[in-house]
Each structure stands twice: as structure tokens, then as C-alpha cells.
Enzyme design. Structure first.
Site, PDB file in Angstrom:
ATOM      1  N   GLY A  20       7.019  -0.808   8.480  1.00 31.47           N
ATOM      2  CA  GLY A  20       6.849  -0.879   7.027  1.00 31.47           C
ATOM      3  C   GLY A  20       6.066   0.358   6.661  1.00 31.47           C
ATOM      4  N   CYS A  21       6.660   1.247   5.894  1.00 32.05           N
ATOM      5  CA  CYS A  21       5.993   2.526   5.653  1.00 32.05           C
ATOM      6  C   CYS A  21       4.793   2.317   4.756  1.00 32.05           C
ATOM      7  CB  CYS A  21       6.947   3.503   4.997  1.00 32.05           C
ATOM      8  SG  CYS A  21       8.386   3.767   6.004  1.00 32.05           S
ATOM      9  N   VAL A  22       3.692   2.918   5.141  1.00 32.69           N
ATOM     10  CA  VAL A  22       2.487   2.820   4.321  1.00 32.69           C
ATOM     11  C   VAL A  22       2.297   4.114   3.558  1.00 32.69           C
ATOM     12  CG1 VAL A  22       0.000   2.890   4.492  1.00 32.69           C
ATOM     13  CG2 VAL A  22       1.256   1.067   5.546  1.00 32.69           C
TER      14      VAL A  22
END
Lengths: 409, 105
Positions: free
Chosen positions: B103-105
Site C-alpha cells: 500500500g503506497c504511503v
């Protein structure tokens, strides 16, 4: 004479131009930067516009004021990048050859990627705040709004500044309180993620903030379409949310130039080495900022940390030395939490945001993952730092690589 | 380290509960994890997704996103949600023996 060409004069491209000009021999290298817009936007400031804290004038300045004298500035749309020929073609057909190319074309929002989003409700009771147009239209709407159901929805990841949607609802809670209508507004935060944020510790803490501020969290909401005649959003698994005001974070995509040049993934982000920032497909092409496909945050602080690795790697590439794998995914973000308070997070590819203290010579330390007034002032001070230090490529008191000092596991 | 045993074979799991070594994966593992995720039977539609995810991962070294499954894999997002309800990207990756999607932060 050899050519170093930078595409995009936003945060990342401007920093690179400012850092490389003094580092390269001007007898040997010509630096050219291409962009299609004369205006530089301080994008972190867009968040404050809907609440009347910043105006349009606070976030726009001429790009040329921030580019160093001694580089060649070309204002034009780019038709295509031709990596096999080491050249780009401008919209008018003119060719610019390069020896080294730095792509800093950023990312932008695409509300048209979601069915129904850009129909009747667009800029009537559906707004984004990631564009100057959306942020100012939303400000006008909020000025006269008497309350109802406000839904903030993140369409899909990744997005620029992943904490901005949370900041928006925190600020909205504060702003509606100030207006005396908080009891008339129901705030919902609908996200495709399993929680308020992606990383576990920060997600839990920020989730508690939502609770305390009486903001409803709807996780795992993957939006399929907007029904603007019935004022509701519908997910792929047929969950529905009613709204009177929809604040959307539309799909974020890399520039269409990347798609035309067939250099990107499904979202037009360019496959990039996560540590050296060299393009995976072409050794004389480097990518920085939002244009990469990296799992680091798409944020100005990240572009800045990347620039301190990339300038060295450009020089090493010229000298035919191995590139340094020194970018660690470092990001550093002040999260505005409303009522003149803020939270600071500092993290990288491997270390999630942790609590503790963040040492900063001169002004710090700031508290990490904790709400304080000092963090709010840090955030407000940052606009000055951005225009006066960061864009100019000045040395900052924060290391490019994340540091564990002060952090608690 | 956590582990799960299926048909007398033991599979090591990583800290997120995903298969630690992608090479250990087999169809029995997929069926067992699917049950755990509330999917009683893996249909042809499920296998189509699992096979695409595994081959794309082998190819690209990254767990495909929902958008990639639609655009490159030709799997309509609506179908994906119907097959793997509540968090299809994560669920399908776990059943396919891939790491937790970033999940890209």
C-alpha cells in the site's frame, strides 16, 4: 557541448536545476529545463485554501523566479520522449537532444477515471482540492454551506501527499466548529485502505484521531461510480454512501507524455530503481519526484531527499562511476490536525512512522506521532522554507537518509 | 515465525501472514488460505485471477494492483470484488502465495 535536459519545472525539477548548475562545468554542459506552465504552485498550500487560510496569491509564483540564471528555459508542451534517439520532440515539432535526461513531470488528478464523477455535480457539490481550480471552488462552496453530509473519498492509491485527505477532514472538523455548524455536519472518511493510513502504528493513532473528532471511518471502500443525480457514491461491491458534499481525491496519474512515449506503468508512472533513481529501462535517464513508480510518498519532502542522492549520481554517471544506492524512501510530513495543532511523521521504505522526538538543530525537537502546537508552527513555517530554501536547492538541516535518533520502537 | 500446515506440508508465513517463500506455493495451500479468507470453493474465475497474479509477479517482481489486473490482466474490477470480497487485492495476493501488496504511503 553536452546537454543535460530536465523535463518539468515543478518542485523536483527546479531543485535539480539549482543543485546541478553549480556542480557541472559550464564549459562542458548546457542545462535545459522544459515546462508548459509559467506558474509554480506551492501544492501543500492547496489544503488550506478551502478554509480561507491561504488564498490563490499565497501559493502561486512565477517559475522563472526560482530557476537559476545560466540554464536554458523552454516553455512548451512536450509531444514525446524518444529514448532510443536520446531526444525529445516539442509540440511544435522542434527536437531537443540530450546526453542525460531527468524526468520530473509529476502526477496529477484524473476525476474522469471514475464514472459519473465529472458530470452534473462537478464543482457544484463535488470538488477536489488537489488543483487550484478545485480548491478555490470548494472555498466558495464552503463559505455559504449550512451543513449536511460531507464525504471525503480516496479513489485509489497511490496519491500525492497521502496524509492530505486526513488533514482535510481534521481541518474541516475545526472549521465547522469555528463556523458554529459542527453539529449540523456529518463527516465521513471513505478510503480503499483497511484503515486511516497504510502503516500500522500511524494508522491506529490517526484512526483514534478520527474517532475523537467524531469523523466516521469507512475502510475498504473501492469506489466504482458516482451517481450525481441521487448524490451518492457506489463501491464495486455495491456499498452506497450518501453525500450532500463530496470531496474527492481522484485517481492520480503520471503525465500523459509518459503514456505517449510508452515509458510508464498503468498509471503512467516510470519504472525506477528505488535506491539510485535511474530509470530501469534507459541508463542515461533518471526519474525524480512524483513521476516515479516507487513506493515512497509522492511529496515535496521526498523529492528534496531524492535530489540529494540524484545530484551525486548524475555526477558519478558522468564520471562513469557506479551509482550510489542511497535513497531510502525517506519522507517527513507535518500533518495539520486542526485547532492550531499538528502531528509530525518521519519514515522510510523499511521503518514505519514511530513515536518519539525528531531532533532539528536550532528549532527542534519536534514530537513524532503526537499532536502539538509546535508541529503546527513547523507546518506553517514550511511555506517560507519551501519558497526560500528548498526550491533553491539549499542545504537543509535534515539528512536525506532517515535517522533513528529520538524514535521509539 | 507463524506457519500453516496443509496436507502434512508446512508453509512458513511472514509477519503479515503471507507466504514467506513464493516457491513453496501449491494449489492445496491456495484452497486452505481461501477457506480461511471465507471463500469455500475456488472457481475457474478465482483460478484465472490467481494464475495471472502469479505469472505477473514472476514477470515484474511486484504484486499487481487492482488497476493492473483490469488493464493488463483483463479482469474487470467488479468481478474481482465479487470473487474476493472486502479487500480483493490483499486477499487474492495472500491466496496466490505472494507478499502483502505494498500500500503506497
Amino acid at each position: 557541448m553536452r546537454n543535460l535536459l530536465i523535463l518539468g519545472a515543478g518542485t523536483a525539477g527546479t531543485i535539480m536545476a539549482n543543485r546541478l548548475l553549480p556542480a557541472l562545468d559550464s564549459e562542458e554542459w548546457q542545462i535545459t529545463i522544459v515546462d508548459q506552465d509559467e506558474k509554480h504552485y506551492y501544492q501543500p498550500g492547496f489544503l488550506f485554501i478551502p478554509f480561507g487560510i491561504y488564498s490563490r496569491q499565497d501559493v502561486i509564483k512565477p517559475k522563472r523566479d526560482y530557476l537559476p540564471a545560466g540554464i536554458n528555459v523552454v516553455m512548451s508542451k512536450i509531444e514525446i520522449i524518444e529514448p532510443e534517439k536520446n531526444q525529445i520532440k516539442l509540440a511544435d515539432g522542434k527536437l531537443i537532444p540530450y546526453d542525460i535526461l531527468i524526468i520530473a513531470t509529476g502526477s496529477r488528478v484524473h476525476p474522469d477515471e471514475t464514472e459519473g464523477m465529472k458530470e452534473d455535480g462537478w464543482f457544484k457539490n463535488i470538488f477536489d482540492f488537489y488543483t487550484i481550480e478545485g480548491a478555490t471552488a470548494l472555498a466558495n462552496f464552503l463559505k455559504y454551506w449550512e451543513g449536511g453530509k460531507m464525504v471525503l473519498n480516496i479513489t485509489e492509491m497511490p496519491i500525492k501527499c497521502p496524509v492530505a485527505p486526513l488533514e482535510f477532514v481534521f481541518l474541516a472538523d475545526w472549521w465547522f466548529t469555528e463556523q458554529g455548524i459542527r453539529d449540523k455536519v456529518e463527516i465521513t472518511f471513505a478510503t480503499p485502505l483497511p484503515g486511516a493510513f497504510t502503516k500500522p502504528k500511524a494508522s491506529k493513532l490517526l484512526g483514534n484521531f478520527l474517532d475523537n473528532k467524531n469523523i466516521k471511518l469507512v475502510p475498504e471502500f473501492g469506489i466504482e461510480r458516482v451517481d450525481s443525480s441521487a448524490n451518492k457514491i457506489i463501491s464495486f461491491d455495491d456499498k452506497e454512501l450518501d453525500y450532500d458534499l463530496l470531496v474527492t481525491i481522484p485517481t492520480n496519474m503520471g503525465d500523459e507524455l509518459i503514456e505517449r512515449s510508452d515509458m510508464g506503468d498503468e498509471l503512467n508512472f516510470i519504472p525506477t530503481d528505488p535506491n539510485t533513481l535511474q530509470s530501469k529501462d534507459h541508463e542515461n535517464i533518471f526519474v525524480i519526484g512524483d513521476a516515479t513508480d516507487l513506493p515512497s510518498s509522492k511529496a515535496g519532502s521526498v523529492a528534496h531527499f531524492q535530489s540529494e542522492v540524484l545530484d551525486k549520481n548524475i555526477l558519478r554517471f558522468i564520471d562513469k562511476r557506479p551509482l550510489l544506492p542511497h535513497f531510502d524512501g525517506h519522507a517527513n510530513c507535518f500533518i495539520e490536525s486542526g485547532f492550531d495543532k499538528g502531528i509530525l511523521i518521519d519514515f522510510n521504505y523499511d521503518v514505519e512512522p514511530l513515536p518519539g522526538k525528531f531532533p532539528l538543530p536550532g528549532v527542534g525537537p519536534f514530537s513524532l506521532l503526537e499532536e502539538t502546537k509546535a508541529n503546527h508552527w513547523g507546518k506553517m513555517m514550511f511555506r517560507w522554507v519551501y519558497w526560500n530554501l528548498l526550491l533553491k536547492g539549499a542545504e537543509m538541516p535534515i539528512q536525506a537518509q532517515m535517522n533513528m535518533a529520538g524514535k521509539r520502537r | 515465525m507463524a506457519e500453516v500446515t496443509v496436507d502434512a506440508k508446512t508453509f512458513a508465513l511472514d509477519e503479515d501472514g503471507f507466504l514467506a517463500d513464493q516457491n513453496d506455493w501449491n494449489e492445496e495451500f491456495a484452497k486452505a488460505i481461501a477457506k480461511e479468507e471465507g471463500i469455500d470453493e475456488l472457481t475457474e474465475g478465482h483460478w484465472n485471477v490467481i494464475n495471472y497474479m502469479r505469472s505477473d509477479y514472476a514477470d515484474k517482481g511486484a504484486v499487481p494492483t487492482i488497476r493492473r489486473l483490469k488493464k493488463a490482466g483483463g479482469i474487470p474490477t467488479k468481478d474481482l470484488y465479487a470473487l474476493f470480497p472486502d479487500g480483493p487485492a490483499k486477499k487474492a495476493a495472500r491466496i496466490s502465495g505472494l507478499p502483502k501488496p505494498k500500500g503506497c504511503v
